[in-house]
Structures are given as C-alpha cells and as structure tokens.
Design a protein around this motif. Sequence first.
Motif, PDB file in Angstrom:
ATOM      1  N   THR A 173     109.666  27.109   2.016  1.00  0.00           N
ATOM      2  CA  THR A 173     111.144  26.874   1.905  1.00  0.00           C
ATOM      3  C   THR A 173     111.667  25.808   1.193  1.00  0.00           C
ATOM      4  O   THR A 173     113.074  25.920   0.928  1.00  0.00           O
ATOM      5  CB  THR A 173     111.484  26.850   3.527  1.00  0.00           C
ATOM      6  N   ARG A 174     110.742  25.098   0.617  1.00  0.00           N
ATOM      7  CA  ARG A 174     111.144  23.748  -0.013  1.00  0.00           C
ATOM      8  C   ARG A 174     110.264  23.857  -0.975  1.00  0.00           C
ATOM      9  O   ARG A 174     109.427  22.896  -1.612  1.00  0.00           O
ATOM     10  CB  ARG A 174     111.160  22.469   0.658  1.00  0.00           C
ATOM     11  N   PRO A 175     110.615  24.544  -2.346  1.00  0.00           N
ATOM     12  CA  PRO A 175     110.008  24.551  -3.753  1.00  0.00           C
ATOM     13  C   PRO A 175     110.163  23.131  -4.319  1.00  0.00           C
ATOM     14  O   PRO A 175     109.032  22.759  -4.981  1.00  0.00           O
ATOM     15  CB  PRO A 175     110.543  25.653  -4.416  1.00  0.00           C
ATOM     16  N   ASP A 176     111.136  22.490  -4.151  1.00  0.00           N
ATOM     17  CA  ASP A 176     111.428  21.333  -4.829  1.00  0.00           C
ATOM     18  C   ASP A 176     110.455  20.182  -4.360  1.00  0.00           C
ATOM     19  O   ASP A 176     109.942  19.376  -5.165  1.00  0.00           O
ATOM     20  CB  ASP A 176     112.603  20.678  -4.664  1.00  0.00           C
ATOM     21  N   LEU A 177     109.958  20.241  -3.118  1.00  0.00           N
ATOM     22  CA  LEU A 177     108.863  19.407  -2.725  1.00  0.00           C
ATOM     23  C   LEU A 177     107.596  19.649  -3.334  1.00  0.00           C
ATOM     24  O   LEU A 177     106.690  18.728  -3.409  1.00  0.00           O
ATOM     25  CB  LEU A 177     108.753  19.367  -1.140  1.00  0.00           C
ATOM     26  N   GLY A 178     107.292  20.758  -3.609  1.00  0.00           N
ATOM     27  CA  GLY A 178     106.080  21.124  -4.195  1.00  0.00           C
ATOM     28  C   GLY A 178     105.962  20.777  -5.655  1.00  0.00           C
ATOM     29  O   GLY A 178     104.955  20.913  -6.323  1.00  0.00           O
ATOM     30  N   ARG A 179     107.203  20.211  -6.145  1.00  0.00           N
ATOM     31  CA  ARG A 179     107.096  19.757  -7.610  1.00  0.00           C
ATOM     32  C   ARG A 179     106.902  18.408  -7.820  1.00  0.00           C
ATOM     33  O   ARG A 179     107.277  17.859  -9.067  1.00  0.00           O
ATOM     34  CB  ARG A 179     108.414  20.316  -8.281  1.00  0.00           C
ATOM     35  N   ARG A 180     106.641  17.655  -6.692  1.00  0.00           N
ATOM     36  CA  ARG A 180     106.557  16.160  -6.625  1.00  0.00           C
ATOM     37  C   ARG A 180     105.407  15.719  -6.095  1.00  0.00           C
ATOM     38  O   ARG A 180     104.849  16.374  -5.192  1.00  0.00           O
ATOM     39  CB  ARG A 180     107.583  15.470  -5.967  1.00  0.00           C
ATOM     40  N   LEU A 181     104.848  14.810  -6.773  1.00  0.00           N
ATOM     41  CA  LEU A 181     103.303  14.328  -6.031  1.00  0.00           C
ATOM     42  C   LEU A 181     103.774  13.355  -4.563  1.00  0.00           C
ATOM     43  O   LEU A 181     104.615  12.495  -4.915  1.00  0.00           O
ATOM     44  CB  LEU A 181     102.407  13.479  -7.129  1.00  0.00           C
ATOM     45  N   SER A 182     102.889  13.232  -3.809  1.00  0.00           N
ATOM     46  CA  SER A 182     103.007  12.351  -3.023  1.00  0.00           C
ATOM     47  C   SER A 182     102.564  10.739  -3.363  1.00  0.00           C
ATOM     48  O   SER A 182     101.759  10.663  -4.489  1.00  0.00           O
ATOM     49  CB  SER A 182     101.915  12.384  -1.815  1.00  0.00           C
ATOM     50  N   ASP A 183     102.921   9.688  -2.891  1.00  0.00           N
ATOM     51  CA  ASP A 183     102.737   8.630  -3.478  1.00  0.00           C
ATOM     52  C   ASP A 183     101.283   8.055  -3.565  1.00  0.00           C
ATOM     53  O   ASP A 183     100.686   7.415  -4.530  1.00  0.00           O
ATOM     54  CB  ASP A 183     103.372   7.403  -2.310  1.00  0.00           C
ATOM     55  N   GLU A 184     100.258   8.705  -2.510  1.00  0.00           N
ATOM     56  CA  GLU A 184      99.078   8.503  -2.479  1.00  0.00           C
ATOM     57  C   GLU A 184      98.395   9.164  -3.723  1.00  0.00           C
ATOM     58  O   GLU A 184      97.325   8.750  -4.436  1.00  0.00           O
ATOM     59  CB  GLU A 184      98.347   9.047  -1.027  1.00  0.00           C
ATOM     60  N   ALA A 185      98.806  10.352  -3.853  1.00  0.00           N
ATOM     61  CA  ALA A 185      98.458  11.140  -5.057  1.00  0.00           C
ATOM     62  C   ALA A 185      98.785  10.330  -6.449  1.00  0.00           C
ATOM     63  O   ALA A 185      97.745  10.518  -7.435  1.00  0.00           O
ATOM     64  CB  ALA A 185      99.114  12.726  -5.077  1.00  0.00           C
ATOM     65  N   LYS A 186      99.776   9.967  -6.514  1.00  0.00           N
ATOM     66  CA  LYS A 186      99.878   9.091  -7.772  1.00  0.00           C
ATOM     67  C   LYS A 186      98.845   8.081  -8.041  1.00  0.00           C
ATOM     68  O   LYS A 186      98.368   7.928  -9.295  1.00  0.00           O
ATOM     69  CB  LYS A 186     101.344   8.514  -7.719  1.00  0.00           C
ATOM     70  N   SER A 187      98.659   7.368  -6.933  1.00  0.00           N
ATOM     71  CA  SER A 187      97.783   6.108  -7.225  1.00  0.00           C
ATOM     72  C   SER A 187      96.316   6.642  -7.334  1.00  0.00           C
ATOM     73  O   SER A 187      95.589   6.012  -8.351  1.00  0.00           O
ATOM     74  CB  SER A 187      97.828   5.344  -5.790  1.00  0.00           C
ATOM     75  N   LEU A 188      96.030   7.932  -6.441  1.00  0.00           N
ATOM     76  CA  LEU A 188      94.523   8.350  -6.766  1.00  0.00           C
ATOM     77  C   LEU A 188      94.426   8.868  -8.172  1.00  0.00           C
ATOM     78  O   LEU A 188      93.530   8.779  -9.011  1.00  0.00           O
ATOM     79  CB  LEU A 188      94.238   9.406  -5.940  1.00  0.00           C
ATOM     80  N   ILE A 189      95.352   9.522  -8.996  1.00  0.00           N
ATOM     81  CA  ILE A 189      95.338  10.188 -10.272  1.00  0.00           C
ATOM     82  C   ILE A 189      95.144   9.115 -11.233  1.00  0.00           C
ATOM     83  O   ILE A 189      94.495   9.248 -12.238  1.00  0.00           O
ATOM     84  CB  ILE A 189      96.647  10.927 -10.412  1.00  0.00           C
ATOM     85  N   GLN A 190      95.949   8.115 -11.223  1.00  0.00           N
ATOM     86  CA  GLN A 190      96.111   6.738 -11.993  1.00  0.00           C
ATOM     87  C   GLN A 190      94.710   6.171 -11.895  1.00  0.00           C
ATOM     88  O   GLN A 190      94.125   5.658 -12.903  1.00  0.00           O
ATOM     89  CB  GLN A 190      97.123   5.904 -11.723  1.00  0.00           C
TER      90      GLN A 190
END
Length: 335
Positions: A173-190
């Motif tokens: 129901t919220r495709p926009d939320l699937g287009r953004r990483l969580s804060d934890e995901a950003k840190s882990l990717i970097q």
Amino acid sequence: MNDQLVSMITQLVMEKMEKTTEGQAPEVITTPTEPLIKFHDTAATKGATELAEPMSTTSEPLIQLYQQGIPQQAHIAPATFEQPLNVAVPIKPFQFEADTLTDSIQAAKKHTPARIGVGRAGTRPKTKTWLKFRLDHAAAVDAVYGEVTEDLLQKLDVFQVTTKVTDKEEYITRPDLGRRLSDEAKSLIQQKCKQQPKVQVIISNGLSASAIEENVQDVYLALQQSLSNLNIDIGTTFYIDKGRVALMDEIGELLQAEVIVYLIGERPGLVSAESMSAYLCYKPRIGTVEAERMVISNIHKGGIPPLEAGAYLGTIVQKILHYEASGVELVAKEG
C-alpha cells in the motif's frame, strides 16, 4: 287454481287417511339387502361374497399399441427376483474431455501461454480451466507474501538490509516507503560496501520472492562470469528486503557507482509467478527519471533463460560504460 281439481285432491287425501286409521299396513318399498359396493379383506371373504355375474375373460389386451395403423399386442416382461440388486461396475479414473480446437487456435497456443481456446461450459469456464486459474492465482499470492530463504543468501554470500517498510501490507500500500532505505541500512551499506565501484549489483525480492529463489543464483553467477571476462570490476553485492526499483537512486548517491544492476522479482501474473527483471542505469541519483533506466524482463524458465540473461547483462553493462548512458539516451547514442 281450478276448484274442481282442488276438491278431487282433497277427497283422495281423506280416503288415504281413513285406510290408515282402519289398521291397514302401509305399502312398504323393499330395498335390496346386498350393498352396491363390496369390499374384500381376504381371498376367502372375496370368494364367499363374489358377485354371481362371471367376469368376462378375453385374450385381447386391455391396451393395444398401434404402429402405422396395425395393432400390436403389448408384451410385458414378467418380474423376477433372481437378478442381484447391486451389480459391480468397474471404476474408471476421471479424465477431462478432449479439447477439439481448430487449426488456427492450436497454432496460436504454440506461441503464447495465454488462456486461449479453453472453451466454456454454458456461461462458466470449464472445471479444468477454473482449477488451473485458482492454482495460478494461489501461486501469485504466495510469491508476493513469500520470503527469500537464508540458505540462498548464504550461497550468494550477500548481506541483507531493509527499507522503511515494516510489513508486507505496508509494502503493497506504500510504494514510496519501499524506495527509501532505513537508517540502519544506510550505515551498514557504507560500512560494508566498496565505494565508487564500476558496477554495483543489488538483489531484492520485490513483488515475487519465488522469482529470486528460482532464478537469481544462475543470473548472478553468469553476470559475474561475464563481467570478469570483460575485465569490469564489481562492487559488494547485497540483498534488500521489500525494495522498489527507484531505490537504486538512493544507493547510487551513497556509493557513487557508475552502473547499478538491480535484480528484482516482478509483479506475478497468472501465467508465471517466478519472473524476474534486471534494471540497469548509468549513474543513478536522486531525481533520475524512468527514461534513463533500462530493463531486461521476463527472466524465468518459460521466458529468457537465467544463464542467458546473466551473460547478456554483462554485454549491456559494457555498452553502458562505453557510451556513458542508459535508457533512451543510450539508444540515441547507438543510433
């Protein structure tokens, strides 16, 4: 009324009354003692009270059948009790009726998996067609709500991150939320990913976990081999749970990758619930429009074979790096 007639009637009545008073018995009308209708309880009483008139016997049947004006006697088979009541009938396995299709429909069915020439039973689909439809619909639902197993992620040697989506219902129901990483995901990717890679490969279940389970291993291994043969460096591959296509823009901002290859499960249909797509984009950033992306879709055993798709993706990546463009711009530069 005539006075003479009245006088005569009165005289007759008086004479009748005088005879009665003198002791003469009145005339009695005799009635038969036997009833007009007889009832027979048993055969004995029937014989004792049977009417004197003999019943007429004749060899002619009560009902005659006529065919073309010639009377025929009806033959009635005598009832017998020698035959068994339950006769064993051999059980045959159920089989669907054979489809009788025209040559043109048979030729068309060879080129498409669509439901054509399936026929109908009155106003409804046939049982076989309806059951197949229900089966395909159930497979599509399972693909959307399914999850990629940990065993597959371990085989691919990838780590997992999440988006801002919390559950499947919110993901749908919220495709926009699937287009953004969580804060934890950003840190882990970097922390874990290589910065500024030539090619960054991302894997996500998208709308079909079944597509990833069935195809991603062959596609990813073939892509790795193809890029290795072309001497193209690959970054650190990772898996995103409940991701959308436009998520590649935010990842491009984080890692500053030149090309991103996004392997994601397609929206399942009633023909296949295991179809995967590969989206490619040159330097995706926040604000990238859809015309700058390109996609290789319908990757599954009934469409583009996974191994062939992986090898072809390597060729497309080489072309994107050569022209430094993707999507509509790449087509324009090639032309």
